[in-house]
Structure formats: C-alpha cells, structure tokens
Design an enzyme around this catalytic site. Structure first.
Site, PDB file in Angstrom:
ATOM      1  N   ASP A 176      -6.899  -0.447  -1.051  1.00  0.00           N
ATOM      2  CA  ASP A 176      -7.275  -1.732  -1.675  1.00  0.00           C
ATOM      3  C   ASP A 176      -6.925  -1.696  -3.161  1.00  0.00           C
ATOM      4  O   ASP A 176      -6.297  -2.599  -3.711  1.00  0.00           O
ATOM      5  CB  ASP A 176      -8.783  -1.924  -1.471  1.00  0.00           C
ATOM      6  N   VAL A 236     -12.609   5.596   3.211  1.00  0.00           N
ATOM      7  CA  VAL A 236     -14.005   5.363   2.778  1.00  0.00           C
ATOM      8  C   VAL A 236     -14.903   4.993   3.964  1.00  0.00           C
ATOM      9  O   VAL A 236     -16.061   5.403   4.051  1.00  0.00           O
ATOM     10  CB  VAL A 236     -14.029   4.217   1.721  1.00  0.00           C
TER      11      VAL A 236
HETATM   12  N1  APR Z   1      -0.599   3.517   0.968  1.00  0.00           N
HETATM   13  C1  APR Z   1      -0.936   3.743   2.271  1.00  0.00           C
HETATM   14  N2  APR Z   1      -2.141   4.210   2.653  1.00  0.00           N
HETATM   15  C2  APR Z   1      -3.036   4.481   1.678  1.00  0.00           C
HETATM   16  C3  APR Z   1      -2.766   4.272   0.285  1.00  0.00           C
HETATM   17  C4  APR Z   1      -1.480   3.763  -0.043  1.00  0.00           C
HETATM   18  N3  APR Z   1      -1.126   3.536  -1.311  1.00  0.00           N
HETATM   19  N4  APR Z   1      -3.877   4.628  -0.431  1.00  0.00           N
HETATM   20  C5  APR Z   1      -4.791   5.070   0.469  1.00  0.00           C
HETATM   21  N5  APR Z   1      -4.293   4.980   1.732  1.00  0.00           N
HETATM   22  C6  APR Z   1      -4.906   5.357   2.999  1.00  0.00           C
HETATM   23  C7  APR Z   1      -6.052   6.324   2.962  1.00  0.00           C
HETATM   24  O1  APR Z   1      -5.579   7.653   2.792  1.00  0.00           O
HETATM   25  C8  APR Z   1      -6.634   6.096   4.347  1.00  0.00           C
HETATM   26  O2  APR Z   1      -5.894   6.834   5.306  1.00  0.00           O
HETATM   27  O3  APR Z   1      -5.469   4.185   3.568  1.00  0.00           O
HETATM   28  C9  APR Z   1      -6.373   4.597   4.597  1.00  0.00           C
HETATM   29  C10 APR Z   1      -7.603   3.715   4.514  1.00  0.00           C
HETATM   30  O4  APR Z   1      -8.517   4.266   3.571  1.00  0.00           O
HETATM   31  P1  APR Z   1      -9.313   3.324   2.530  1.00  0.00           P
HETATM   32  O5  APR Z   1      -8.361   2.756   1.568  1.00  0.00           O
HETATM   33  O6  APR Z   1     -10.465   4.125   2.015  1.00  0.00           O
HETATM   34  O7  APR Z   1      -9.851   2.114   3.422  1.00  0.00           O
HETATM   35  P2  APR Z   1     -11.065   2.045   4.451  1.00  0.00           P
HETATM   36  O8  APR Z   1     -11.428   3.373   5.006  1.00  0.00           O
HETATM   37  O9  APR Z   1     -10.700   0.935   5.394  1.00  0.00           O
HETATM   38  O10 APR Z   1     -12.292   1.573   3.522  1.00  0.00           O
HETATM   39  C11 APR Z   1     -12.253   0.283   2.997  1.00  0.00           C
HETATM   40  O11 APR Z   1     -12.707   1.093   0.808  1.00  0.00           O
HETATM   41  O12 APR Z   1     -11.312   0.838  -0.952  1.00  0.00           O
HETATM   42  C12 APR Z   1     -12.437   0.340  -0.369  1.00  0.00           C
HETATM   43  O13 APR Z   1     -12.469  -1.975  -0.965  1.00  0.00           O
HETATM   44  C13 APR Z   1     -12.233  -1.078   0.099  1.00  0.00           C
HETATM   45  O14 APR Z   1     -14.527  -1.403   0.660  1.00  0.00           O
HETATM   46  C14 APR Z   1     -13.251  -1.162   1.194  1.00  0.00           C
HETATM   47  C15 APR Z   1     -13.194   0.227   1.815  1.00  0.00           C
END
Ligand code: APR
Length: 176
Positions: free
Chosen positions: A35, A125
């Site tokens: 995000d 997360v």
């Molecule tokens: N490109 C691709 N994948 C990515 C990137 C990137 N630039 N950055 C992180 N990821 C991966 C992470 O390593 C993980 O495998 O995206 C996947 C999802 O992880 P999160 O971003 O933590 O998302 P999620 O688990 O769905 O949690 C969502 O986290 O960031 C907050 O606002 C968001 O509240 C929401 C929650």
C-alpha cells in the site's frame, strides 16, 4: 491459458501493465507494505481519489474492489482491494480472499484493463499463511481466466520475495 498467468519476483510499482492491484485496507487510508509502495510511486493523486471514495462510499469493504488513477506510475489504474485479516481460517477469510481476486479481475474486465498485476494479498501485515493464500488466489484467478479468456492478455502475480515466488510456483504445480 497458462501463458495468460505469470508468476514473477519483483516490485509491483515497476510493472508496465494496465492495472496493478493494491492490498489496501477498508478505510483506504494507506499504510505500510505494498500500500505504501503504491502510494509513494503513484503520488498524491491516488490518495486524493481514495479520500473521495472514502467520503462518497465509506471506503472498500473486505473482499470488494475499487479503482483509482495510477497517478505517476506507468499504469492506467490502481485497483484497491481490502483483504481479510487472518484469524485462523474459520472466520470466512478464505472466501473473502477469493472475493478480492474475483472482484479485482471483474473490475479490470469491466474497464477493459487487459493486463493485471496482483501482489500476494493479505500475506503480509494481515498474516494470511502464504501457502494457503497462494492456492486460493491461483484457483480464483485461473477460474476467472477460464470464464473470460477473451478479456485478459495477462494476469501476473508479482511476489516481493523469492520465497513467496517459490511458494506460489509450488501451489500452481499442485493445482495444475
Ligand atoms: N511489490 C510487490 N509486493 C509487495 C511490495 C511491492 N512493492 N511491497 C510489499 N509487498 C508484498 C509483501 O511482501 C506481502 O507479500 O505484498 C504482500 C502483502 O503484504 P502487505 O502489503 O502487508 O498487505 P496485507 O498483508 O494485505 O495487509 C494490508 O497492510 O499496508 C497495510 O494499508 C495496508 O492495512 C493494510 C494492510
């Protein structure tokens, strides 16, 4: 159909596709992980549209998908979806995760967005075990590709780590 589904390790903000999917939260307020990366790469236009969506329709309920501009990224749109927070797997998380992928693909189809890139939704997360998430995600995307083969040129999973890429590859081998 197999050439329509691609797995790769990389940064989703660097993909040149019609739409990238963001693993957002229900409030569309931005956060960490992918995000944060998408908001940083796309610039303020994305959060401005998220703010409008929040005030107009209250955000993005878990499992649903909404669309904004791609901002400064080389994409036509960002599709934001709110994945489930893992709570052991008996609280509807699998069904919600499938809905994220299905609704994101449906939204892309409705807007003629033929190449779509997904991150591994909910496996950061939100704590969803990657192995189980991968199987659900791939099955759902494959089903949508089979249902509307004419609507998509390519759907790619952009895995941030090599481990996640290996897990998704194993899951794809398992489901065939
Ligand atoms: N490109 C691709 N994948 C990515 C990137 C990137 N630039 N950055 C992180 N990821 C991966 C992470 O390593 C993980 O495998 O995206 C996947 C999802 O992880 P999160 O971003 O933590 O998302 P999620 O688990 O769905 O949690 C969502 O986290 O960031 C907050 O606002 C968001 O509240 C929401 C929650």
């Amino acid at each position: 159909m197999s050439e329509q589904l691609v797995l790769l390790q990389g940064d989703i903000t660097e993909q040149s596709v019609d739409a990238i999917v963001n693993a957002a939260n229900e409030e569309l307020v931005g956060g960490g992980g992918v995000d944060e990366a998408i908001h940083r790469a796309g610039g303020p236009a994305i959060s401005a549209e998220c703010e409008r969506l929040r005030s107009q329709q209250g955000g993005c309920p878990t499992g649903s998908a909404v669309m904004t501009t791609g901002g400064q990224m080389n994409v036509k749109a960002v599709i934001h979806t709110a994945g489930p927070v893992w709570d052991g797997g008996e609280a509807g998380e699998p069904e919600s995760l499938e809905a994220c992928y299905r609704n994101s693909m449906e939204l892309a189809r409705r807007h003629g967005l033929r190449t779509v890139a997904f991150p591994s939704i909910s496996t950061g997360v939100y704590g969803y075990p990657v192995n189980e998430a991968a199987e659900r995600a791939l099955k759902t995307v494959k089903a949508m590709l089979a249902k509307h083969p004419e609507s998509y040129d390519e759907v790619r999973f952009v895995l941030f780590s090599d481990d996640d890429l290996a897990t998704y590859k194993k899951a794809l081998d398992r489901i065939g």
